[in-house]
Design a protein around this motif. Structure first.
Motif, PDB file in Angstrom:
ATOM      1  N   ALA A  62      -6.623   1.695   0.273  1.00  0.00           N
ATOM      2  CA  ALA A  62      -6.135   2.606  -0.754  1.00  0.00           C
ATOM      3  C   ALA A  62      -7.333   3.410  -1.223  1.00  0.00           C
ATOM      4  N   GLY A  63      -7.099   4.656  -1.571  1.00  0.00           N
ATOM      5  CA  GLY A  63      -8.228   5.448  -2.024  1.00  0.00           C
ATOM      6  C   GLY A  63      -7.874   6.878  -2.315  1.00  0.00           C
ATOM      7  N   ALA A  64      -8.927   7.699  -2.279  1.00  0.00           N
ATOM      8  CA  ALA A  64      -8.790   9.124  -2.556  1.00  0.00           C
ATOM      9  C   ALA A  64      -9.520   9.910  -1.476  1.00  0.00           C
ATOM     10  N   LEU A  65      -8.923  11.020  -1.113  1.00  0.00           N
ATOM     11  CA  LEU A  65      -9.509  11.934  -0.136  1.00  0.00           C
ATOM     12  C   LEU A  65      -9.521  13.317  -0.762  1.00  0.00           C
ATOM     13  N   PHE A  74      -4.141   8.106  -1.460  1.00  0.00           N
ATOM     14  CA  PHE A  74      -3.505   7.611  -0.238  1.00  0.00           C
ATOM     15  C   PHE A  74      -3.519   6.097  -0.166  1.00  0.00           C
ATOM     16  N   ARG A  75      -2.627   5.584   0.634  1.00  0.00           N
ATOM     17  CA  ARG A  75      -2.630   4.213   1.130  1.00  0.00           C
ATOM     18  C   ARG A  75      -2.344   4.322   2.608  1.00  0.00           C
ATOM     19  N   CYS A  76      -3.040   3.522   3.409  1.00  0.00           N
ATOM     20  CA  CYS A  76      -2.802   3.573   4.855  1.00  0.00           C
ATOM     21  C   CYS A  76      -3.043   2.205   5.478  1.00  0.00           C
ATOM     22  N   ARG A  77      -2.468   2.034   6.638  1.00  0.00           N
ATOM     23  CA  ARG A  77      -2.680   0.832   7.448  1.00  0.00           C
ATOM     24  C   ARG A  77      -3.309   1.264   8.763  1.00  0.00           C
ATOM     25  N   LEU A  78      -4.360   0.566   9.143  1.00  0.00           N
ATOM     26  CA  LEU A  78      -5.111   0.880  10.345  1.00  0.00           C
ATOM     27  C   LEU A  78      -5.162  -0.333  11.258  1.00  0.00           C
ATOM     28  N   PHE A  79      -5.306  -0.049  12.546  1.00  0.00           N
ATOM     29  CA  PHE A  79      -5.476  -1.100  13.539  1.00  0.00           C
ATOM     30  C   PHE A  79      -6.728  -0.792  14.342  1.00  0.00           C
ATOM     31  N   ARG A  80      -7.514  -1.812  14.617  1.00  0.00           N
ATOM     32  CA  ARG A  80      -8.686  -1.659  15.481  1.00  0.00           C
ATOM     33  C   ARG A  80      -8.504  -2.607  16.645  1.00  0.00           C
ATOM     34  N   ASP A  81      -8.640  -2.079  17.871  1.00  0.00           N
ATOM     35  CA  ASP A  81      -8.480  -2.938  19.041  1.00  0.00           C
ATOM     36  C   ASP A  81      -9.811  -3.598  19.388  1.00  0.00           C
ATOM     37  N   ALA A  82      -9.805  -4.434  20.404  1.00  0.00           N
ATOM     38  CA  ALA A  82     -10.993  -5.200  20.793  1.00  0.00           C
ATOM     39  C   ALA A  82     -12.139  -4.290  21.235  1.00  0.00           C
ATOM     40  N   ALA A  83     -11.812  -3.091  21.719  1.00  0.00           N
ATOM     41  CA  ALA A  83     -12.839  -2.147  22.148  1.00  0.00           C
ATOM     42  C   ALA A  83     -13.415  -1.345  20.976  1.00  0.00           C
ATOM     43  N   GLY A  84     -12.884  -1.541  19.773  1.00  0.00           N
ATOM     44  CA  GLY A  84     -13.384  -0.848  18.599  1.00  0.00           C
ATOM     45  C   GLY A  84     -12.679   0.456  18.277  1.00  0.00           C
ATOM     46  N   ARG A  85     -11.669   0.818  19.065  1.00  0.00           N
ATOM     47  CA  ARG A  85     -10.918   2.051  18.787  1.00  0.00           C
ATOM     48  C   ARG A  85     -10.001   1.835  17.595  1.00  0.00           C
ATOM     49  N   VAL A  91       1.154   5.624   6.848  1.00  0.00           N
ATOM     50  CA  VAL A  91       0.604   6.118   5.584  1.00  0.00           C
ATOM     51  C   VAL A  91       1.752   6.135   4.582  1.00  0.00           C
ATOM     52  N   PRO A  92       1.947   5.025   3.852  1.00  0.00           N
ATOM     53  CA  PRO A  92       3.061   4.987   2.916  1.00  0.00           C
ATOM     54  C   PRO A  92       2.866   5.879   1.686  1.00  0.00           C
ATOM     55  N   LEU A  93       1.619   6.307   1.429  1.00  0.00           N
ATOM     56  CA  LEU A  93       1.366   7.180   0.284  1.00  0.00           C
ATOM     57  C   LEU A  93       0.294   8.191   0.652  1.00  0.00           C
ATOM     58  N   PHE A  94       0.598   9.462   0.459  1.00  0.00           N
ATOM     59  CA  PHE A  94      -0.375  10.538   0.619  1.00  0.00           C
ATOM     60  C   PHE A  94       0.127  11.685  -0.245  1.00  0.00           C
ATOM     61  N   GLU A  95      -0.473  11.818  -1.430  1.00  0.00           N
ATOM     62  CA  GLU A  95       0.030  12.828  -2.360  1.00  0.00           C
ATOM     63  C   GLU A  95      -1.119  13.520  -3.071  1.00  0.00           C
ATOM     64  N   PRO A  96      -0.961  14.821  -3.327  1.00  0.00           N
ATOM     65  CA  PRO A  96      -1.998  15.536  -4.076  1.00  0.00           C
ATOM     66  C   PRO A  96      -1.983  15.093  -5.532  1.00  0.00           C
ATOM     67  N   VAL A  97      -3.177  14.961  -6.096  1.00  0.00           N
ATOM     68  CA  VAL A  97      -3.277  14.550  -7.493  1.00  0.00           C
ATOM     69  C   VAL A  97      -4.096  15.521  -8.333  1.00  0.00           C
ATOM     70  N   ALA A  98      -4.919  16.347  -7.714  1.00  0.00           N
ATOM     71  CA  ALA A  98      -5.715  17.321  -8.468  1.00  0.00           C
ATOM     72  C   ALA A  98      -6.156  18.425  -7.521  1.00  0.00           C
ATOM     73  N   TRP A  99      -6.264  19.632  -8.071  1.00  0.00           N
ATOM     74  CA  TRP A  99      -6.731  20.760  -7.273  1.00  0.00           C
ATOM     75  C   TRP A  99      -7.379  21.770  -8.182  1.00  0.00           C
ATOM     76  N   GLN A 100      -8.175  22.608  -7.565  1.00  0.00           N
ATOM     77  CA  GLN A 100      -8.856  23.676  -8.292  1.00  0.00           C
ATOM     78  C   GLN A 100      -8.469  24.993  -7.642  1.00  0.00           C
ATOM     79  N   THR A 101      -8.318  25.996  -8.454  1.00  0.00           N
ATOM     80  CA  THR A 101      -8.049  27.321  -7.910  1.00  0.00           C
ATOM     81  C   THR A 101      -9.228  28.229  -8.262  1.00  0.00           C
TER      82      THR A 101
END
Length: 107
Positions: A62-65, A74-85, A91-101
């Motif tokens: 969970a975090g901010a971008l 955002f909140r996201c789920r990631l998978f890493r395989d044995a090769a490191g990929r 992404v159950p949550l991805f929403e704007p929270v602040a912006w500048q014009t």
């Protein structure tokens, strides 16, 4: 168009880096692509981290971008395989929270 799709289109068309790659790199590896210095910044905290028998793992963050002056939560789920990929699971949550014009003024 969803916020996720809009940010993905922006990053892909301008910088040739998809949002999935930005989230994977920013959450699992720390700094995101040098191509995005000054354009994007991520702050993520782990919510779940589980290893798998094949030296891979699945993770939740969970975090901010911030991208080009717009901040997203955002909140996201990631998978890493044995090769490191890394793969973005969902992404159950991805929403704007602040912006500048900015407005250019003739002077």
């Amino acid at each position: 168009m969803s916020a996720f799709a809009a940010v993905d289109d922006f990053l892909t068309s301008r910088y040739r880096v998809g949002l999935a790659d930005v989230l994977c790199a920013g959450c699992l590896q720390g700094p995101i692509s040098p191509l995005l210095d000054g354009i994007a910044e991520i702050r993520a905290r782990p919510v779940l981290s589980e290893s798998t028998d094949d030296d891979g793992g699945h993770f939740a963050y969970a975090g901010a971008l911030a991208v080009a002056g717009v901040s997203y939560r955002f909140r996201c789920r990631l998978f890493r395989d044995a090769a490191g990929r890394c793969f973005l699971g969902d992404v159950p949550l991805f929403e704007p929270v602040a912006w500048q014009t900015r407005m250019a003024m003739a002077g």
